[in-house]
Each structure stands twice: as structure tokens, then as C-alpha cells.
Design a protein around this motif. Structure first.
Motif, PDB file in Angstrom:
ATOM      1  N   UNK A  64       0.856  -1.196   0.000  1.00  0.00           N
ATOM      2  CA  UNK A  64       0.000   0.000   0.000  1.00  0.00           C
ATOM      3  C   UNK A  64       0.890   1.242   0.000  1.00  0.00           C
ATOM      4  N   UNK A  65       0.765   2.099   1.076  1.00  0.00           N
ATOM      5  CA  UNK A  65       1.586   3.319   1.079  1.00  0.00           C
ATOM      6  C   UNK A  65       2.926   3.111   1.787  1.00  0.00           C
ATOM      7  N   UNK A  66       3.175   1.885   2.326  1.00  0.00           N
ATOM      8  CA  UNK A  66       4.417   1.627   3.082  1.00  0.00           C
ATOM      9  C   UNK A  66       5.496   1.019   2.185  1.00  0.00           C
ATOM     10  N   UNK A  67       6.713   1.541   2.296  1.00  0.00           N
ATOM     11  CA  UNK A  67       7.851   0.881   1.652  1.00  0.00           C
ATOM     12  C   UNK A  67       8.613   0.167   2.772  1.00  0.00           C
ATOM     13  N   UNK A  68       8.558  -1.168   2.805  1.00  0.00           N
ATOM     14  CA  UNK A  68       9.164  -1.900   3.921  1.00  0.00           C
ATOM     15  C   UNK A  68      10.294  -2.785   3.407  1.00  0.00           C
ATOM     16  N   UNK A  69      11.157  -3.164   4.365  1.00  0.00           N
ATOM     17  CA  UNK A  69      12.258  -4.053   4.024  1.00  0.00           C
ATOM     18  C   UNK A  69      11.852  -5.474   4.419  1.00  0.00           C
ATOM     19  N   UNK A  70      12.090  -6.445   3.530  1.00  0.00           N
ATOM     20  CA  UNK A  70      11.820  -7.853   3.859  1.00  0.00           C
ATOM     21  C   UNK A  70      13.167  -8.565   3.902  1.00  0.00           C
ATOM     22  N   UNK A  71      13.421  -9.303   5.027  1.00  0.00           N
ATOM     23  CA  UNK A  71      14.713  -9.955   5.215  1.00  0.00           C
ATOM     24  C   UNK A  71      14.530 -11.473   5.254  1.00  0.00           C
TER      25      UNK A  71
END
Length: 683
Positions: free
Chosen positions: A89-96
Motif C-alpha cells: 500500500x503506502x508503506x515501503x518496507x524491508x523484507x529480510x
């Protein structure tokens, strides 16, 4: 019961062979019924969530578009970290991804991924545990998770249950009466079994759970209420016609006014003595609430009716203290009291036994020495057991059989939460003294860190200078590699060095013999020892009014109820008393415990909190066999359902229809099968 169609072995399920059946038997799954009732203990939640609503470190499933090329870093042999950025959605997140380098070739920029993992709100990072390329296509938002072992997997259990449902779903019969299903809007049994194993959404889980919580509680309470009914009907008690005028004079002679709670409890007990049924009552009262006075009144009433009384307590020193206080109350009224413990030997013992058997001793106080074969009562009418959970069921039964159906009163100073009382002691009547005598000073409780020990000892010395005494409680006897806790032997050595020859420091722990423990306690009672270092063996009932201070080392190691029991050893005289909790708790629960202890002296409030924080298994200790094992229900969180089920069960057992109507045949069959009513003819 009607479920006979499901009693066949699991090998009858098409797709389950001998080898699988053997693996399942390790999980106690042997029949189709066992398999269908092998319930999940939690669910994986795959609902997509808005990250702004998700708590830090919560498990989450999100769907997003890959926004950056995967970046792979190796550190050490076979250890790697793969990172991508995902637009959710509006979040840019890091996936590890840890140690999953192969994922690098599977993930492409601008691709849609469904990722499940732990959310770190501070770093805006998800540590992935599951990833699916593409959009989420799960039919089920919830997946059940089962306890498994050996070769059996969670997926395997799901598959076997599905096979069993396909083949035997139609054979699942209803076990609850229609009226309850309608009144409480419960799923029928077939729907509930499907919904608990294969829920489509959270409401399925909730409704299936509601159904099974109520069913488990109702069945358990039916057993308890039926046991109570049969106990009452079979154990015709003796109507004890006590002398009311004498009793009034005795009450006037007491050096204190009874509290309203004591009056209420005394009236409940006197009503039991007069009734044709045998009393089976639990008396709960906080430390210092005046249970001994209630016991004295009950015993005196029974003695005026021409019977003998017996009081059994767990330790010798407690028996001596009870004997002393009861003698001072009862002897002016020509009541002969005596004490029988293992220390009473030879000629004196023979004399007591003779007087008990010919009725010259009206009241015998003692330890489990009272249940020896040689003790024969002339006419035993009332048996009181103090701290009854300390005695085994067998010991209590032997004492009860010393007379012809004597009335039985159990006393405990362990405030038992209502939920547990109606579960563990469901077949008893329960009386509660929930009011303290006027004028008792509240024990001031403080929480101190270990680095404040010098200040605590300075405060203790001030109390000792004024002629008072102190307890110091430790969790362990000797050094333990596993637990970094102050142990009694070390603490005793350091306090002996600290006080030098100014004060005597005694030591008491569980490895001493009974005689050694008694000797230490007597030295403390007579003020030959001013500071007593002890493990929790000092917990029950001992009365040293001159002790005004208690220090509890590593207090976070104890449950709230135990801390409260220990604290109750002080505050028994007219002086202000103090309890210092030495603790450096690392967990939130530990900190919460210390805080609650400093805020309240009410044992019932504490016991409810203890139950919330620790759960019922820890409340009595693991060895307490009185706690039933429920598959779904939880006594603490489902206490309203427990109370409802108890009221329903009591009403059913009292009703004529329950014993005759075809509608209740399944429930009657359950009672017939249950251990409690083996051999009873129910209809």
C-alpha cells in the motif's frame, strides 16, 4: 454414549495404514473419535493487515510489489542475509530472509509477493518465514496448528482429520440438549468440529471455541454436581442438636467481636451441623482473618451435642499453637482438649489414646498422627482439616472414617480464586471469610533492588534494637548452576557475619528433619533466635507475634499467592510490620508482580491476579491432581462460561427430567461411564 459409531480404530479411515496409526497412537489418537477431537492449540492468521494497525513484533501477512533488486550478503559459512524492498500500500518496507540465498533467483522487481513474518515497527522490517509468489489465493484465512511428534506433521494431521470428516462426518451426534444450543446460540457438534479444524474466518474459530468451552465445562460440572448429590444422599450425616444457650455464653466469653463475615460463616456451619446430611465444606479465609475462632465455635457446638472433635494440621509446631489457643478458649467450659503428634510417646500416648476411646477427651488436635490405626474415637462428630491441600485425599478419607459419617470442614489460608474453587472443590460447599478483624495493622510492603541490601539490613537492625524479630526468606537451599539466586546457606553465613554476636541468626530449610525444624522454630518463637533465615517451609500458619519484618530474596521467583502467604507470617502482633521484596525482575510479568504486592494486602485480589499471570497449573503446583485437563476451555479466560455451566449442571442434576427424559440420555450416559458414579443406577 451415542458416539459408538466413532469408537472404531483410526485404521478404518481410508488412507490411514498401520504405520500411521502407530505414529498417531503416540499422540493418544487411537479411534476416529480421538482424531476428530484432536483440537488445534493455535491458528496461523493469514488475513492481510494494515501495517499501521500492527503491533511491534507481531506476526503479519502482507501483499506487496517488489521495489528493489534482491541484495544478498554472506557472513560466515552457510550464513546469509537476503534483503528486498516491498511496497505494501503506502508503506515501503524491508523484507529480510536469513539463510535462504536461493530466494534471490526466485524474486524479480515489480513482482507481487505475499509475505508472512515478524514485523519490526521500529525498523519497518519484516523477517520472512513464508513467501508466496503472486497474490494471496488462500481460501482459509486461518490455518490450525496441532501438537505433533515423531513422523506426524501438522499437514499430516490436517489431512487425516479431513479424511475422517469425509468418511464419518455424518456419524457425529449431538451431545448437548437442544435448549442449550438455542439459548446460547451454539453451533451443533458436527458444524463445530468442522469449524474448529477448517475455519474459513475468525468467526468460525470463535463460534467453534464457544461451543466446546461450554461443552467441556458442562460435562465437568455435571460430574461434580452429581458427585455432590450422591455424596449427600449416601452419607446420611448425624443431626447434631447443639446447645444454643451454652453456645451463646461461649461466644460472649471470646475476647473479641466476630466480624460480619465470621458470623455469616459460623451460621452456615451451624446449619450444616443441624442438617441430616454430612457437612462437606471448604472454609477459605485470608491469613489472620479469624478461621481459628470459627473452628473453635464449630467444635464447641459439636461437643455440646455430645460428640468429639478432631483438628488435623500439617506440622507439629502448628498443632502445638492450635492446641494452646483452643485450650485457653475451651477449658473454662470444661472441655478436655489434648494434643497428639509423633513426639507424644510411651505412657503419655497410651493415656491419651485411652481417654479418646472412652470419650473423656472431647477435642483431639494433632498432625497426621491422628489417622494412625491406634487412634479410636468414642463418638467423632466433627473433623476439621487445616490447610487441606497439604494432605492427600487418602489421609483425609482415613480421618473421616474414624467416626460414623462425621461432618467435615476443610480450612485454607490460601485464597483460592472463585474460578478454581468451583473447579477443584466443585463437590464441596464453599464459605469465605472476606473481612479482616478490626484494628489489624496493614503490613507495609516495599520493593527494593539487590543493590539496596545495606539499607534494608540497616532498617532491619532498627527493628531488632527495639526487641523485635525478622524473617529472611530464600528460594533455594544451596548453590545452583542453573539459577543465580541467593541461597539460604549463603545468606545465613553472610547475615551471621553481618550481625556478629549482636543477634542470633537461625537457619531452616526442607532438608532438616521434623525434629530439627521444630527445634529451630521453637528457638525463634521464644526469641532465642532473632533473625530466621528460611526457605518457604516457614510458609504455613506459624504464629510469632514479635516478628515484625520479613525480607524475601529473589522475590520474583515466587508467585503472588506464595508471596502473600509468606508475608502473612508477620503482622501478627500489635506493632507495625514490614515486608521487603528484594528483586531485580527481568520480565514485565515479574515487575507487575512486585508492583501488585506493594499495592494490595487482599489475598483474594492477589490470587485472581496470580491466576491471570501464571495460569491454573502453577497455582497449586504441578502435582495438584485436582485440576482437570481441558482441551479447549481455559478456566481463567472463560470463567463466565464456567459459572454458567456450573449453574446449568446444578439445575439439571436437581431436576426430575434429567434422570428420566430421553432428551438427556447422552448426558446420563456420560455420568454412567465416568469414574465418579461407577456402579450407580441412574434411572
Amino acid at each position: 454414549m451415542k458416539d459408538n459409531g466413532l469408537k472404531q480404530p483410526v485404521t478404518d479411515v481410508k488412507g490411514i495404514g498401520e504405520e500411521t496409526a502407530e505414529a498417531l497412537s503416540d499422540l493418544n489418537i487411537r479411534t476416529v473419535k480421538d482424531l476428530l477431537e484432536y483440537f488445534p492449540y493455535r491458528y496461523e492468521d493469514y488475513r492481510l493487515k494494515d501495517l499501521s494497525q500492527v503491533k511491534h513484533e507481531e506476526k503479519v501477512t502482507v501483499e506487496g510489489v517488489v521495489h528493489s533488486e534482491p541484495s544478498l550478503v554472506y557472513y560466515g559459512r552457510k550464513r546469509s542475509r537476503l534483503t528486498i524492498r516491498l511496497l505494501v500500500n503506502q508503506f515501503l518496507v524491508q523484507v529480510v530472509y536469513f539463510n535462504q540465498p536461493y530466494m534471490k533467483n526466485k524474486i524479480s522487481i515489480n513482482e507481487t509477493l505475499t509475505v508472512t513474518g515478524k514485523w519490526d515497527a521500529h525498523r519497518r522490517t519484516i523477517t520472512a518465514s513464508q513467501t508466496k509468489i503472486g497474490e494471496m489465493k488462500k481460501n482459509n484465512e486461518f490455518e490450525p496448528v496441532y501438537h505433533v511428534k515423531g513422523s506426524v506433521t501438522v499437514k499430516g494431521v490436517r489431512r487425516f482429520i479431513q479424511l475422517a470428516l469425509n468418511q464419518y462426518g455424518e456419524s457425529i451426534t449431538e451431545t448437548l440438549p437442544k435448549e442449550f444450543l438455542l439459548n446460547y446460540k451454539l453451533l451443533n457438534r458436527r458444524e463445530a468440529i468442522r469449524a474448529i479444524h477448517f475455519p474459513l474466518n475468525s468467526n468460525d474459530v470463535k463460534q467453534a471455541r464457544r461451543r466446546f468451552v461450554y461443552e467441556e465445562f458442562l460435562y465437568f460440572q455435571l460430574k461434580m454436581q452429581a458427585l455432590r448429590k450422591f455424596e449427600r444422599e449416601q452419607s446420611k450425616g448425624t443431626i447434631q442438636k447443639y446447645d444454643l444457650e451454652k453456645l451463646k455464653l461461649f461466644l460472649e466469653s471470646l475476647p473479641f467481636q466476630l466480624t460480619n463475615a465470621q458470623k455469616r460463616v459460623v451460621n452456615e456451619i451451624l446449619a450444616d451441623l443441624k442438617s441430616p446430611y454430612r457437612m462437606n465444606r471448604l472454609l477459605q479465609g485470608d491469613v489472620g482473618s479469624g478461621k481459628t475462632a470459627v473452628a473453635a465455635i464449630a467444635l464447641y457446638a459439636s461437643i455440646t451435642a455430645g460428640f468429639q472433635g478432631a483438628l488435623m494440621v500439617p506440622t507439629e509446631i502448628l498443632a502445638e499453637q492450635h492446641a494452646e489457643s483452643l485450650k485457653s478458649m475451651l477449658q473454662p467450659f470444661d472441655i478436655e482438649c489434648d494434643l497428639l503428634t509423633s513426639s507424644v510417646k510411651g505412657k503419655r500416648r497410651k493415656e491419651i489414646l485411652e481417654k479418646v476411646s472412652n470419650g473423656k477427651i472431647h477435642l483431639l488436635i494433632g498432625t497426621h498422627a491422628l489417622i494412625q490405626d491406634e487412634v479410636v474415637f468414642h463418638k467423632l462428630g466433627l473433623v476439621i482439616t487445616d490447610e487441606q491441600h497439604r494432605f492427600g485425599v487418602e489421609q483425609r478419607r482415613i480421618l473421616r472414617e474414624k467416626g460414623e459419617n462425621p461432618d467435615v470442614l476443610f480450612m485454607t489460608a490460601t485464597p483460592i480464586p472463585r474460578t478454581l474453587a468451583i473447579t477443584v472443590f466443585g463437590e464441596m460447599d464453599v464459605s469465605v471469610i472476606d473481612e479482616m478483624p478490626a484494628g489489624r495493622k496493614v503490613i507495609e510492603t516495599y520493593w527494593a533492588k539487590h543493590d539496596m541490601l545495606d539499607r534494608v539490613l540497616g532498617f532491619m537492625e532498627k527493628e531488632l534494637i527495639q526487641g523485635r524479630q525478622a524473617y529472611v526468606i530464600c528460594p533455594l537451599i544451596e548453590e545452583s548452576d542453573k539459577l543465580d539466586v541467593q541461597n539460604a546457606i549463603d545468606v545465613h553465613a553472610s547475615l551471621t557475619a553481618y550481625f556478629g554476636n549482636r543477634y542470633h541468626v537461625g537457619l531452616m530449610h526442607g532438608r532438616l528433619t521434623s525434629d530439627e525444624k521444630d527445634s529451630v522454630m521453637k528457638s525463634f518463637s521464644s526469641n532465642d533466635v532473632q533473625v530466621l533465615v528460611s526457605t518457604t517451609v516457614v510458609e504455613v500458619g506459624v504464629n510469632v507475634p514479635n516478628a515484625t519484618m520479613m525480607v524475601i530474596y529473589d522475590a520474583e521467583r515466587f508467585g503472588l499467592s506464595q508471596l502473600h502467604q509468606l508475608r502473612g507470617r508477620v503482622g501478627r502482633g500489635s506493632e507495625q510490620s514490614y515486608c521487603i521484596l528484594l528483586a531485580d525482575p527481568k520480565t514485565e510479568v515479574g515487575k507487575e508482580r512486585m508492583k501488585i504486592m506493594t499495592e494490595t494486602n487482599d489475598g483474594f485480589v492477589l490470587s485472581e491476579k496470580d491466576l491471570e499471570l501464571r495460569g491454573p497449573g502453577d497455582f497449586f503446583g504441578k502435582k495438584q491432581s485436582g485440576l482437570p485437563e481441558f482441551k479447549v476451555a481455559d478456566m481463567v479466560h472463560d470463567y463466565r462460561a464456567l459459572e454458567t455451566a456450573r449453574n446449568d449442571a446444578a439445575e439439571l442434576i436437581r431436576s426430575e427430567a434429567f434422570w428420566n427424559s430421553p432428551e438427556y440420555e447422552t448426558l446420563r450416559g456420560y455420568l454412567q461411564e465416568s469414574e465418579v458414579l461407577k456402579g450407580e443406577k441412574l434411572d
